[in-house]
Design a protein around this motif. Structure first.
Motif, PDB file in Angstrom:
ATOM      1  N   SER A   1       0.838  -1.219   0.000  1.00  0.00           N
ATOM      2  CA  SER A   1       0.000   0.000   0.000  1.00  0.00           C
ATOM      3  C   SER A   1       0.863   1.255   0.000  1.00  0.00           C
ATOM      4  CB  SER A   1      -0.930   0.014   1.225  1.00  0.00           C
ATOM      5  OG  SER A   1      -1.867  -1.035   1.141  1.00  0.00           O
TER       6      SER A   1
ATOM      7  N   GLN B   1      -7.256   0.415   0.093  1.00  0.00           N
ATOM      8  CA  GLN B   1      -7.488  -0.815   0.858  1.00  0.00           C
ATOM      9  C   GLN B   1      -8.743  -0.651   1.725  1.00  0.00           C
ATOM     10  OE1 GLN B   1      -3.913  -2.195   2.708  1.00  0.00           O
ATOM     11  NE2 GLN B   1      -4.943  -3.849   3.792  1.00  0.00           N
TER      12      GLN B   1
ATOM     13  N   ASP C   1      -6.153  -1.650  -4.650  1.00  0.00           N
ATOM     14  CA  ASP C   1      -5.549  -2.158  -3.414  1.00  0.00           C
ATOM     15  C   ASP C   1      -6.533  -3.080  -2.695  1.00  0.00           C
ATOM     16  OD1 ASP C   1      -4.053  -2.648  -1.160  1.00  0.00           O
ATOM     17  OD2 ASP C   1      -3.578  -0.537  -0.758  1.00  0.00           O
ATOM     18  N   GLU C   2      -6.327  -4.371  -2.845  1.00  0.00           N
ATOM     19  CA  GLU C   2      -7.168  -5.413  -2.239  1.00  0.00           C
ATOM     20  C   GLU C   2      -8.652  -5.234  -2.574  1.00  0.00           C
ATOM     21  OE1 GLU C   2      -6.186  -6.748   1.659  1.00  0.00           O
ATOM     22  OE2 GLU C   2      -4.092  -6.125   1.507  1.00  0.00           O
TER      23      GLU C   2
HETATM   24 MG   LIG Z   1      -1.876  -2.820   2.292  1.00  0.00          MG
END
Ligand SMILES: [Mg+2]
Ligand SMILES: Nc1ncnc2c1ncn2[C@@H]1O[C@H](COP(=O)(O)OP(=O)(O)O)[C@@H](O)[C@H]1O
Length: 250
Positions: free
Chosen positions: A47, A89, A174-175
């Protein structure tokens, strides 16, 4: 610029927090139309790397180029205007706004000037585009609901749709599948690969779900303790002993 020039080029990027080297001399290129996976243990700097690329954090060293243009030190909103979208995220939807309004606001971040926001049409002429994005991500039945009333997985889909309102040539996710159930995960993967195929959009995807990464991504970079420890196709990464020891084996 030739067609093979990288969409994203990262050179020697580093970021330290106190004694922690969160990102430690990372370099890589992303080719046009590629879906690149970025994997690694929690805390390996994934991240932070995104935040340094996208101007949310100022790296200690390194350069970032988007489509051949040096964007080091640019702010996130400038990158957005250059056609770079992202998801965080953590969810970044506004819970008290409808799905449609969330997606329109994301488009305004990209297009809008302050004057346009004050004096332009309330939807900034983005309602049509927002509706197309809602339909594409199969959120049509949820269009007028408050985003906060949706399931977590549905909110992650809204979040993804928001990143695409930049008319992006590059999207960093991000995820996107973190905490999402299996059905929604398969749906998200199918939508991302369809978007990539239809628009040629380049993606960099951070994700822990290996089935998702291995089946979506054409190439994978593995981070551990802020450094790139491996890079290759899904099969190469799956059988790479360094990767198994640092990440997959656990
Ligand atoms: Mg992360
Ligand atoms: N804003 C911050 N301040 C201090 N330390 C941070 C900050 N953000 C991340 N870190 C630290 O940097 C390292 C990398 O974190 P992160 O980039 O979030 O990893 P990942 O996304 O791979 O899980 C971790 O040790 C984390 O605790």
């Amino acid at each position: 610029m030739s067609a093979a020039s990288p969409v994203l080029s990262v050179r020697d990027l580093s970021k330290t927090f106190g004694a922690i080297k969160a990102v430690d001399g990372v370099s890589f290129d992303v080719r046009p139309g590629e879906i690149l996976g970025l994997i690694g243990p929690n805390g390996s700097g994934k991240s932070t790397l995104f935040n340094c690329i996208l101007g949310q954090l100022k790296p200690d060293t390194g350069h970032v180029e988007v489509n051949g243009r040096d964007v080091s030190g640019r702010r996130a909103c400038d990158l957005n205007k250059l056609g770079v979208g992202r998801t965080f995220q953590q969810l970044s939807v506004f819970p008290q706004m409808t799905v449609l309004d969330n997606i329109i606001v994301a488009g305004q971040e990209h297009r809008g000037t302050m004057l346009g926001r004050l004096f332009g049409a309330p939807d900034a002429g983005l309602a049509g585009e927002a509706d197309r994005m809602i339909d594409f991500f199969r959120l049509t039945h949820l269009r007028d609901q408050m985003a906060g009333s949706l399931s977590y997985g549905q909110q992650k889909l809204v979040d993804a749709a928001m990143a695409f309102m930049a008319g992006p040539s590059l999207v960093l996710l991000d995820e996107p599948a973190g905490g999402v159930n299996l059905t929604m995960l398969a749906g998200l993967k199918e939508r991302l690969s369809t978007y990539n195929r239809e628009h040629g959009t380049t993606f960099v995807v951070i994700e822990h779900n290996m089935e998702f990464v291995m089946s979506l991504c054409s190439r994978i970079i593995v981070l551990a303790e802020g450094r790139v420890i491996a890079e290759g196709g899904p099969e190469e990464i799956r059988s790479n002993q360094t990767v198994i020891d640092a990440y997959l084996g656990g």
